[in-house]
Design a protein around this motif. Structure first.
Motif, short mmCIF file in Angstrom:
data_model
loop_
_atom_site.label_atom_id
_atom_site.label_comp_id
_atom_site.label_asym_id
_atom_site.label_seq_id
_atom_site.Cartn_x
_atom_site.Cartn_y
_atom_site.Cartn_z
N ASN A 244 4.88 -7.19 2.94
CA ASN A 244 4.94 -7.41 1.50
C ASN A 244 4.72 -6.07 0.79
N THR B 193 0.10 -6.33 3.80
CA THR B 193 -0.01 -6.28 2.34
C THR B 193 -0.06 -4.81 1.91
N HIS C 129 3.72 -11.95 -2.90
CA HIS C 129 3.06 -11.95 -1.60
C HIS C 129 2.73 -13.38 -1.17
#
Length: 299
Positions: A119, A169, A148
């Motif tokens: 992401n 992330t 996300h």
């Protein structure tokens, strides 16, 4: 168990953890293979996303690339194919949940099960809070955190069924440290860091130890998104050094990656130093960049 035994268990675990960390300083960390894994990268048309795609391509991963910019994502795909990877490129606006869900269904139906999700897509507006327009605030939250959640919800079920996968992330140092003229951006990145931590905890509670999580938190990067950044904390980072740290973190299953690494010490100082001392320390870092400032202090 009684409180005394609980305390003894905690102290024993603490000592063991410190010894384990000390030993790891001298023992090479085993790196996992990502060859053949299906990797989906959002925001792959430029910057960190593009460079990360190249690294996975060099490691014989299969790639699915998303970006809002058709020309950019196709250029990335072409280079990845030149490196020998199998690539599928999609034009996806990650601020729109419907586009994310539609593209995700197409990937699952036509290509296969995503086992590594990066992401990475993100947007930023540098301005004081009152000068930041409503649509800019909404878009930062839509892309920097809500996307996300939507992508993870789309691909996590298969990872959980297989107890195998990795969710990355790409956040920011602004998800741990605040700065003026980035109120909405910092808020969205704090949310991204919180998402990573909460997801990590939930997967552990559910016993899904085969699904790894990694969060990347760099300072200013030379991508052009922030104009004329500078700080006494160090030089503005180049994309290559950030992606090198990211790939090392993914291959060794690191949960949190700070670039530069000494940011983790700075994070500790925020918990130890008095507020007055922290205020002086922040002035000494002298973080600067061009921002729209409509509301200025009269003091």
């Amino acid at each position: 168990m009684n409180p005394f035994l609980d305390l003894l268990l905690f102290l024993a675990t603490l000592i063991y953890s410190y010894l384990e960390a000390f030993v790891k300083l001298f023992v090479p960390v085993k790196r996992k293979s990502v060859s053949g894994e299906l990797v989906l990268i959002t925001g792959a048309g430029h910057g960190i996303g593009r460079a990360t795609a190249f690294e996975f391509a060099r490691r014989q991963s299969r790639l699915v690339l998303w970006d809002i910019n058709k020309h950019g994502v196709e250029d990335t795909a072409a280079e990845c194919e030149r490196l020998g990877a199998t690539v599928q490129a999609f034009v996806v606006d990650c601020s729109k949940r419907e586009e994310i869900c539609s593209a995700a269904e197409k990937v699952k139906k036509d290509i296969g099960d995503v086992s590594i999700l990066v992401n990475n897509a993100g947007v930023i507006t540098a301005a004081d809070l009152l000068s930041t327009q409503d649509h800019q605030i909404e878009r930062m939250f839509e892309v920097n955190i809500l996307a996300h959640i939507w992508t993870t919800r789309a691909f996590l079920p298969t990872m959980m069924n297989n107890n195998h996968g990795h969710i990355v992330t790409v956040a920011s140092a602004a998800g741990h440290f605040v700065t003026s003229f980035m109120v909405a951006y910092c808020s969205s990145k704090f949310a991204a860091v919180g998402f990573h931590k909460a997801l990590t905890e939930e997967l552990s509670t559910l016993g899904k130890d085969g699904i790894k999580t990694t969060c990347l938190c760099p300072v200013f990067i030379n991508t052009g998104f922030v104009k004329n950044p500078s700080t006494r904390l160090g030089k503005v980072l180049e994309i290559e050094e950030v992606v090198e740290a990211l790939m090392e973190g993914i291959l060794t299953n690191q949960k949190m990656i700070f670039v530069p690494s000494h940011l983790s010490v700075a994070l500790l100082s925020e918990r130890l130093f008095p507020e007055r001392a922290l205020a002086v320390l922040k002035k000494l870092t002298d973080t600067k960049f061009d921002a729209v400032v409509g509301q200025k202090s009269t003091q």
